[in-house]
Design a protein around this motif. Structure first.
Motif, PDB file in Angstrom:
ATOM      1  N   SER A   4      -8.640  -2.366  13.889  1.00  0.00           N
ATOM      2  CA  SER A   4      -9.911  -1.691  14.087  1.00  0.00           C
ATOM      3  C   SER A   4     -11.044  -2.702  14.088  1.00  0.00           C
ATOM      4  CB  SER A   4     -10.129  -0.659  12.969  1.00  0.00           C
ATOM      5  OG  SER A   4     -11.469  -0.208  12.956  1.00  0.00           O
ATOM      6  N   ALA A   5     -12.039  -2.465  14.934  1.00  0.00           N
ATOM      7  CA  ALA A   5     -13.201  -3.348  14.969  1.00  0.00           C
ATOM      8  C   ALA A   5     -14.087  -3.150  13.755  1.00  0.00           C
ATOM      9  CB  ALA A   5     -14.005  -3.090  16.249  1.00  0.00           C
ATOM     10  N   GLY A   6     -13.978  -2.003  13.084  1.00  0.00           N
ATOM     11  CA  GLY A   6     -14.850  -1.697  11.954  1.00  0.00           C
ATOM     12  C   GLY A   6     -14.277  -2.044  10.602  1.00  0.00           C
ATOM     13  N   THR A   7     -13.006  -2.397  10.556  1.00  0.00           N
ATOM     14  CA  THR A   7     -12.381  -2.690   9.270  1.00  0.00           C
ATOM     15  C   THR A   7     -11.547  -3.969   9.360  1.00  0.00           C
ATOM     16  OG1 THR A   7     -10.439  -1.341   9.787  1.00  0.00           O
ATOM     17  CG2 THR A   7     -12.247  -0.248   8.626  1.00  0.00           C
ATOM     18  N   VAL A   8     -11.294  -4.556   8.200  1.00  0.00           N
ATOM     19  CA  VAL A   8     -10.368  -5.675   8.084  1.00  0.00           C
ATOM     20  C   VAL A   8      -9.112  -5.139   7.420  1.00  0.00           C
ATOM     21  CG1 VAL A   8      -9.993  -8.009   7.232  1.00  0.00           C
ATOM     22  CG2 VAL A   8     -12.313  -7.233   7.762  1.00  0.00           C
ATOM     23  N   GLU A  35       1.265  -7.002  13.774  1.00  0.00           N
ATOM     24  CA  GLU A  35       0.642  -6.118  14.759  1.00  0.00           C
ATOM     25  C   GLU A  35      -0.317  -5.133  14.110  1.00  0.00           C
ATOM     26  OE1 GLU A  35       3.667  -4.220  17.006  1.00  0.00           O
ATOM     27  OE2 GLU A  35       4.449  -6.090  17.863  1.00  0.00           O
ATOM     28  N   ALA A  36      -0.039  -4.757  12.859  1.00  0.00           N
ATOM     29  CA  ALA A  36      -0.829  -3.730  12.192  1.00  0.00           C
ATOM     30  C   ALA A  36      -2.052  -4.270  11.476  1.00  0.00           C
ATOM     31  CB  ALA A  36       0.047  -2.974  11.183  1.00  0.00           C
ATOM     32  N   ALA A  37      -2.091  -5.580  11.217  1.00  0.00           N
ATOM     33  CA  ALA A  37      -3.098  -6.113  10.310  1.00  0.00           C
ATOM     34  C   ALA A  37      -3.802  -7.343  10.879  1.00  0.00           C
ATOM     35  CB  ALA A  37      -2.444  -6.464   8.972  1.00  0.00           C
ATOM     36  N   ASP A  38      -4.890  -7.694  10.200  1.00  0.00           N
ATOM     37  CA  ASP A  38      -5.636  -8.905  10.550  1.00  0.00           C
ATOM     38  C   ASP A  38      -5.159 -10.107   9.757  1.00  0.00           C
ATOM     39  OD1 ASP A  38      -7.786  -7.763  12.368  1.00  0.00           O
ATOM     40  OD2 ASP A  38      -8.032  -6.508  10.593  1.00  0.00           O
ATOM     41  N   ALA A  39      -4.375  -9.875   8.700  1.00  0.00           N
ATOM     42  CA  ALA A  39      -3.814 -10.962   7.896  1.00  0.00           C
ATOM     43  C   ALA A  39      -2.619 -10.420   7.123  1.00  0.00           C
ATOM     44  CB  ALA A  39      -4.849 -11.531   6.929  1.00  0.00           C
ATOM     45  N   LEU A  40      -1.705 -11.315   6.786  1.00  0.00           N
ATOM     46  CA  LEU A  40      -0.524 -10.976   6.005  1.00  0.00           C
ATOM     47  C   LEU A  40      -0.624 -11.658   4.645  1.00  0.00           C
ATOM     48  CD1 LEU A  40       2.397  -9.839   5.686  1.00  0.00           C
ATOM     49  CD2 LEU A  40       3.202 -11.953   6.783  1.00  0.00           C
ATOM     50  N   LEU A  41      -0.477 -10.884   3.569  1.00  0.00           N
ATOM     51  CA  LEU A  41      -0.539 -11.394   2.210  1.00  0.00           C
ATOM     52  C   LEU A  41       0.828 -11.255   1.564  1.00  0.00           C
ATOM     53  CD1 LEU A  41      -3.907  -9.784   0.995  1.00  0.00           C
ATOM     54  CD2 LEU A  41      -3.558 -11.850   2.379  1.00  0.00           C
ATOM     55  N   LEU A  42       1.347 -12.352   0.995  1.00  0.00           N
ATOM     56  CA  LEU A  42       2.686 -12.389   0.408  1.00  0.00           C
ATOM     57  C   LEU A  42       2.568 -12.666  -1.093  1.00  0.00           C
ATOM     58  CD1 LEU A  42       4.459 -14.562   3.135  1.00  0.00           C
ATOM     59  CD2 LEU A  42       4.352 -12.059   2.989  1.00  0.00           C
ATOM     60  N   CYS A  43       3.037 -11.715  -1.912  1.00  0.00           N
ATOM     61  CA  CYS A  43       2.808 -11.759  -3.357  1.00  0.00           C
ATOM     62  C   CYS A  43       4.012 -12.265  -4.148  1.00  0.00           C
ATOM     63  CB  CYS A  43       2.379 -10.385  -3.849  1.00  0.00           C
ATOM     64  SG  CYS A  43       0.738  -9.899  -3.293  1.00  0.00           S
ATOM     65  N   GLY A  44       4.525 -13.427  -3.781  1.00  0.00           N
ATOM     66  CA  GLY A  44       5.510 -14.109  -4.601  1.00  0.00           C
ATOM     67  C   GLY A  44       6.944 -13.684  -4.424  1.00  0.00           C
ATOM     68  N   ASP A  45       7.854 -14.472  -5.038  1.00  0.00           N
ATOM     69  CA  ASP A  45       9.291 -14.332  -4.830  1.00  0.00           C
ATOM     70  C   ASP A  45       9.588 -14.301  -3.330  1.00  0.00           C
ATOM     71  OD1 ASP A  45       9.784 -14.460  -7.496  1.00  0.00           O
ATOM     72  OD2 ASP A  45      10.615 -12.450  -7.699  1.00  0.00           O
ATOM     73  N   GLU A 106     -11.731 -13.240   7.609  1.00  0.00           N
ATOM     74  CA  GLU A 106     -12.481 -12.135   8.225  1.00  0.00           C
ATOM     75  C   GLU A 106     -13.583 -11.621   7.295  1.00  0.00           C
ATOM     76  OE1 GLU A 106     -12.015 -10.880  11.283  1.00  0.00           O
ATOM     77  OE2 GLU A 106     -10.131 -11.812  11.869  1.00  0.00           O
ATOM     78  N   GLY A 107     -14.214 -12.540   6.549  1.00  0.00           N
ATOM     79  CA  GLY A 107     -15.305 -12.153   5.667  1.00  0.00           C
ATOM     80  C   GLY A 107     -14.883 -11.605   4.323  1.00  0.00           C
ATOM     81  N   VAL A 108     -13.584 -11.574   4.042  1.00  0.00           N
ATOM     82  CA  VAL A 108     -13.068 -11.088   2.762  1.00  0.00           C
ATOM     83  C   VAL A 108     -12.582 -12.276   1.938  1.00  0.00           C
ATOM     84  CG1 VAL A 108     -11.346  -9.636   1.609  1.00  0.00           C
ATOM     85  CG2 VAL A 108     -12.381  -8.880   3.763  1.00  0.00           C
ATOM     86  N   PHE A 238       5.641  -2.530   3.864  1.00  0.00           N
ATOM     87  CA  PHE A 238       4.484  -3.320   3.471  1.00  0.00           C
ATOM     88  C   PHE A 238       3.324  -2.348   3.281  1.00  0.00           C
ATOM     89  CE2 PHE A 238       4.608  -3.482   8.160  1.00  0.00           C
ATOM     90  CZ  PHE A 238       3.369  -2.959   8.494  1.00  0.00           C
ATOM     91  N   ARG A 239       2.406  -2.692   2.380  1.00  0.00           N
ATOM     92  CA  ARG A 239       1.234  -1.845   2.181  1.00  0.00           C
ATOM     93  C   ARG A 239       0.136  -2.311   3.129  1.00  0.00           C
ATOM     94  NH1 ARG A 239      -1.358   1.774  -1.044  1.00  0.00           N
ATOM     95  NH2 ARG A 239       0.375   1.978  -2.511  1.00  0.00           N
ATOM     96  N   LEU A 240      -0.455  -1.356   3.839  1.00  0.00           N
ATOM     97  CA  LEU A 240      -1.576  -1.653   4.713  1.00  0.00           C
ATOM     98  C   LEU A 240      -2.854  -1.266   3.981  1.00  0.00           C
ATOM     99  CD1 LEU A 240      -1.988  -2.814   7.548  1.00  0.00           C
ATOM    100  CD2 LEU A 240      -2.138  -0.478   8.396  1.00  0.00           C
ATOM    101  N   PHE A 241      -3.701  -2.251   3.745  1.00  0.00           N
ATOM    102  CA  PHE A 241      -4.939  -2.028   2.995  1.00  0.00           C
ATOM    103  C   PHE A 241      -6.095  -2.474   3.857  1.00  0.00           C
ATOM    104  CE2 PHE A 241      -8.273  -3.556   0.108  1.00  0.00           C
ATOM    105  CZ  PHE A 241      -8.461  -2.437  -0.684  1.00  0.00           C
ATOM    106  N   GLU A 242      -7.155  -1.660   3.883  1.00  0.00           N
ATOM    107  CA  GLU A 242      -8.276  -2.001   4.737  1.00  0.00           C
ATOM    108  C   GLU A 242      -9.594  -1.945   3.985  1.00  0.00           C
ATOM    109  OE1 GLU A 242      -7.979   0.673   8.035  1.00  0.00           O
ATOM    110  OE2 GLU A 242      -9.202   2.195   7.067  1.00  0.00           O
ATOM    111  N   LEU A 243     -10.500  -2.795   4.413  1.00  0.00           N
ATOM    112  CA  LEU A 243     -11.853  -2.849   3.876  1.00  0.00           C
ATOM    113  C   LEU A 243     -12.826  -2.823   5.052  1.00  0.00           C
ATOM    114  CD1 LEU A 243     -11.448  -5.659   1.190  1.00  0.00           C
ATOM    115  CD2 LEU A 243     -11.955  -3.244   0.734  1.00  0.00           C
ATOM    116  N   PRO A 244     -14.015  -2.227   4.851  1.00  0.00           N
ATOM    117  CA  PRO A 244     -14.996  -2.253   5.950  1.00  0.00           C
ATOM    118  C   PRO A 244     -15.521  -3.652   6.196  1.00  0.00           C
ATOM    119  CG  PRO A 244     -15.961  -1.343   3.932  1.00  0.00           C
ATOM    120  CD  PRO A 244     -14.488  -1.501   3.674  1.00  0.00           C
ATOM    121  N   ARG A 245     -15.774  -3.945   7.448  1.00  0.00           N
ATOM    122  CA  ARG A 245     -16.370  -5.229   7.790  1.00  0.00           C
ATOM    123  C   ARG A 245     -17.850  -5.192   7.422  1.00  0.00           C
ATOM    124  NH1 ARG A 245     -13.210  -8.396  11.183  1.00  0.00           N
ATOM    125  NH2 ARG A 245     -11.435  -7.293  12.111  1.00  0.00           N
ATOM    126  N   ASP A 246     -18.301  -6.199   6.697  1.00  0.00           N
ATOM    127  CA  ASP A 246     -19.718  -6.269   6.321  1.00  0.00           C
ATOM    128  C   ASP A 246     -20.475  -7.090   7.339  1.00  0.00           C
ATOM    129  OD1 ASP A 246     -19.771  -4.813   3.827  1.00  0.00           O
ATOM    130  OD2 ASP A 246     -18.486  -6.401   3.046  1.00  0.00           O
TER     131      ASP A 246
END
Length: 246
Positions: A4-8, A35-45, A106-108, A238-246
């Protein structure tokens, strides 16, 4: 759900536990996350034994990802005593591995550290008695101080924290109560009360609970892949989490 253009959007997962036979089994999964996200975060192991061979398999599987990748290590990545080989392999592939550092995407702002064990609340282990106990507690204090240092570096309006160990007891509920002290520590929550973020992600507790909150009301998400696989059998784990772009 597309980008989305409005969210990260962040695709977040931990406890992938790549082993030497994992080649070819994760590219579709990582591709879907990309494909679903603007970045991939990997939380260990990220690996099973922390070997160079496993790290290379992981890097090969991550070749399906076309967005920035940020990671923290987990306890399994230390098993062979050479976590640096995992970090080096990932770094050569362009993955940013955080160990008390911060990065902006992306500003986060994203702060990350492995964390450590020690227990929660009144059940926390105290630094008293034998030297080995004091060293154990000091390790958690060191990780908490690294986390505080990373959080203090963030200058963005939107902020995320990545861990492997849990900072709260709520998201380890479901595991045997006897092993709670080995799944995280309240000491990791303390810097998060002084430096609030929008969300906290961790893994490690494969049989834990998907969501919880800090004392300050910040959402905490357990993104251990085995837990997500059982909880969401109809979708990629995977969990998809989004924040608004500031």
């Amino acid at each position: 759900m597309g980008k989305s253009a409005g969210t990260v959007r962040f695709a977040v997962v931990g406890d992938i536990h790549v082993h030497k036979e994992s080649g070819g089994t994760l590219r579709a999964f990582f591709g879907a996350a990309s494909e679903a996200a603007d970045a991939l975060l990997l939380c260990g192991d990220l690996t099973d034994y922390g070997t160079a061979e496993e790290a290379q398999v992981l890097v090969d599987e991550l070749s399906a990802v076309s967005v920035p990748i940020v990671a923290v290590l987990g306890n399994h990545d230390f098993e062979s005593g050479t976590p640096e080989v995992v970090v080096d392999a990932l770094a050569r592939a362009g993955v940013r591995v955080l160990d008390g550092e911060a990065v902006e995407i992306e500003g986060v702002g994203i702060a990350g550290v492995k964390g450590f064990a020690g227990g929660f609340g009144r059940g926390s282990l105290g630094a008293w008695g034998e030297p080995a106990i004091k060293l154990f507690v000091q390790e958690c204090l060191n990780e908490a101080m690294k986390l505080e240092s990373a959080l203090a570096k963030l200058r963005t309006p939107r902020r995320i924290c990545m861990l492997h160990y849990s900072p709260i007891v709520g998201t380890v509920q479901g595991e045997p109560v006897e092993i709670f002290p080995f799944l995280g520590s309240s000491r990791l929550e303390e810097p998060l009360l002084r430096y609030p973020v929008d969300a906290i992600f961790h893994g490690h507790a494969h049989r834990g609970t998907l969501e919880g909150k800090t004392i300050g009301g910040v959402p905490v998400y357990n993104v251990a892949k085995p837990l997500l696989t059982r909880s969401w059998p109809e979708r990629p784990p995977f969990r998809l989490f989004e924040l608004p772009r500031d």
